[in-house]
Write an enzyme that holds these catalytic residues in place. Structure first.
Site, short mmCIF file in Angstrom:
data_model
loop_
_atom_site.label_atom_id
_atom_site.label_comp_id
_atom_site.label_asym_id
_atom_site.label_seq_id
_atom_site.Cartn_x
_atom_site.Cartn_y
_atom_site.Cartn_z
N LYS A 145 -22.06 7.96 -12.38
CA LYS A 145 -22.51 6.68 -11.82
C LYS A 145 -21.77 5.86 -11.08
O LYS A 145 -20.29 6.22 -11.16
CB LYS A 145 -23.01 5.95 -12.75
CG LYS A 145 -24.24 6.44 -13.77
CD LYS A 145 -24.53 5.29 -14.96
CE LYS A 145 -25.57 6.11 -15.79
NZ LYS A 145 -26.87 5.64 -14.84
N ARG B 82 -34.11 12.29 -20.35
CA ARG B 82 -35.36 12.85 -20.60
C ARG B 82 -34.98 14.57 -21.25
O ARG B 82 -35.96 14.99 -21.99
CB ARG B 82 -36.07 13.21 -19.30
CG ARG B 82 -35.33 14.00 -18.26
CD ARG B 82 -35.76 13.68 -16.80
NE ARG B 82 -35.54 12.40 -16.35
CZ ARG B 82 -35.81 11.96 -15.23
NH1 ARG B 82 -36.62 12.67 -14.34
NH2 ARG B 82 -35.74 10.67 -14.89
#
Length: 508
Positions: A284, A358
């Site tokens: 990130k 996920r």
């Protein structure tokens, strides 16, 4: 206040909440004000004296309060507060006037929660407070006050206990004490979720998170199972192991069970527990990365909810399955291009290691479905796309349509604002892989929240009523306190999940 050594074992910082049936002498008294009938200035603030809502006080006293509120220009905007000296007849040294909106006839439960929360925060450090807002809808008042009194735990050597109100007394009608007790229990568990989210990531990592969850669950009488990295490898939990593989602090899978009557429904809860998310190899940007300590907000909410189900004695079985991992870049981290074999055998091509939530949820969902639950709720700070689509306060709810709509409606009813979202078939093709059963992201930027929901759907067993709640924005408030919401962890969606559990327990 907690030190670095004690922050994981302290109780949430909430004022003591109790019910009283007569206005008792207190340091500060909270009364509500709504706009008067004269709507001057184009419908903005009323030019007339406000209507004072103060059950338990007589008419002369409320009239004096109305005059005082008008003279100081106190705002009736919901949650605004003005502190004034107490006039004669008020059982306190000072009064906090809290706005209830434009009309007494339009004061709903959420308005009461927001107003009571703002008032409790305004009373912090002033000593014992007496809240006079509504003697009938006392759960809303007490819950708002308890949630609003919360202060985030702080790693410090200082003792700031003198800043905390001694207690909050809520004025109730006869028989209202049980509602206040229930509200205090709910607030304590929401406070637990908030504290877990706010705990710094060097203190809250998969191992310490699992230990804390197990300790709290055992104290609540829950069955506890904790799988370490060896057990996860033996069981074939490829998603959890891959995401946690880049960290020196290995992953965990925690299972907490509140056992109800065997003839009652069984509900599975699954929460994303990424204790810190760098994005892994797909790292990130540095700006804002410090907020990624909140990426276990779904797991915190699920742990708090199953404990709350036990404390409230809900007559159904609730099983929380909580994957915990730290997503770090290193020589042992998983890579874009890797193919993972998930728990249950499905293979996934990793195209972005920052779509890690996920992957751990998929393993946990398959494990949760092995218990044959009637319903399954998973929740996660899953996608930035949730905030793009719905903003920072509205959870996106996906899943099987009937249950999805039921969850979203209940969420709105208790003030957490869930909104039903579709799972469009045309987005599913973007999850096809040439080298595996699925990819973990689509090749385009459209419908990112919905594509994540479609990915999770692949792992939900046939026949299970399923809802996925994306709380990427709502789980964490990076602005100032508002109503009963503090800065930092909010505890969303604990109250939504409780409402759903109680609805299932009563209806099935």
């Amino acid at each position: 206040m907690p030190t670095a050594q004690s922050i994981l074992t302290h109780s949430p910082d909430l004022a003591a909440i109790e019910a009283v049936t007569t206005p008792v002498e207190s340091e500060v008294v909270v009364v509500g004000i709504a706009a008067g009938a004269d709507r001057g200035n184009g419908g903005a603030e009323s030019d007339a004296a406000p209507v004072v809502v103060a059950p338990g006080l007589d008419g002369e006293v409320t009239a004096a309060l109305a005059t005082l509120a008008h003279s100081v220009g106190a705002s009736t905007k919901v949650g605004s507060t003005t502190r004034v000296p107490a006039p004669e007849g008020v059982p306190g040294r000072s009064v906090v006037l809290v706005g209830l909106g434009s009309s007494v006839d339009e004061i709903g439960d959420e308005t009461l929660r927001r107003a009571a929360g703002a008032a409790a925060r305004a009373c912090r450090g002033l000593g014992a407070a007496l809240v006079l807002l509504d003697a009938e809808r006392v759960e809303a008042v007490a819950l708002g006050a308890a949630l609003g009194s919360f202060r985030p735990a702080k790693v410090t050597a200082k003792n700031d206990d003198d800043e905390k109100a001694d207690s909050v007394k809520v004025f109730v009608a006869e028989g209202g004490a049980d509602a206040v007790t229930r509200a205090a229990t709910i607030a304590e568990c929401v406070g637990l979720a908030r504290d877990l989210v706010n705990t710094p990531p060097n203190l809250l990592f998969p191992g310490s998170f699992a230990d804390r969850a197990a300790e709290l669950a055992a104290a609540a009488g829950l069955e506890v199972e904790v799988m370490d990295e060896t057990a996860l490898a033996d069981g074939g939990f490829g998603g959890i192991l891959a995401v946690g593989g880049g960290s020196s602090r290995p992953p965990r899978l925690v299972r907490l069970t509140h056992r109800g009557n065997d003839d009652r429904p069984s509900v599975a809860l699954v929460g994303k527990g990424v204790t810190f998310d760098t994005g892994g190899i797909s790292i990130k940007p540095a700006a804002g990365m410090e907020q990624m300590t909140m990426d276990m907000g779904g797991a915190a909410a699920v742990v708090a909810t199953v404990i709350l189900a036990a404390r409230l004695g809900l007559d159904l079985t609730v099983v929380a399955t909580v994957p915990m991992a730290e997503n770090m870049p290193s020589s042992t981290a998983y890579r874009p291009g890797d193919v993972l074999t998930m728990y249950g055998g499905t293979t996934v091509e990793v195209q972005n290691t920052d779509a890690e939530g996920r992957l751990i949820l998929a393993d946990a969902i398959v494990r949760a479905c092995e218990d044959s639950p009637s319903h399954l709720i998973d929740t996660a700070t899953l996608t930035g796309a949730q905030m793009v689509a719905l903003g920072r306060k509205t959870p996106g709810v996906m899943g099987t349509e009937e249950f999805r709509d039921r969850v979203a409606e209940l969420s709105r009813g208790i003030g957490e604002g869930g909104w039903p979202m579709p799972l469009p078939e045309e987005l599913r093709d973007g999850l096809d892989s040439e080298v595996a059963d699925l990819t973990n992201v689509t090749p385009h930027r459209w419908g990112g929240m919905l594509s994540a929901g479609l990915f999770l759907k692949e792992f939900v067993a046939e026949g299970v009523q399923w809802a996925h709640i994306d709380v990427a924005g709502p789980a964490y408030n990076d602005g100032g306190p508002e109503g009963y919401l503090p800065k930092g962890g909010t505890g969303v969606p604990v109250r939504t999940m409780l409402a759903v559990l109680e609805d299932i327990a009563s209806a099935d």
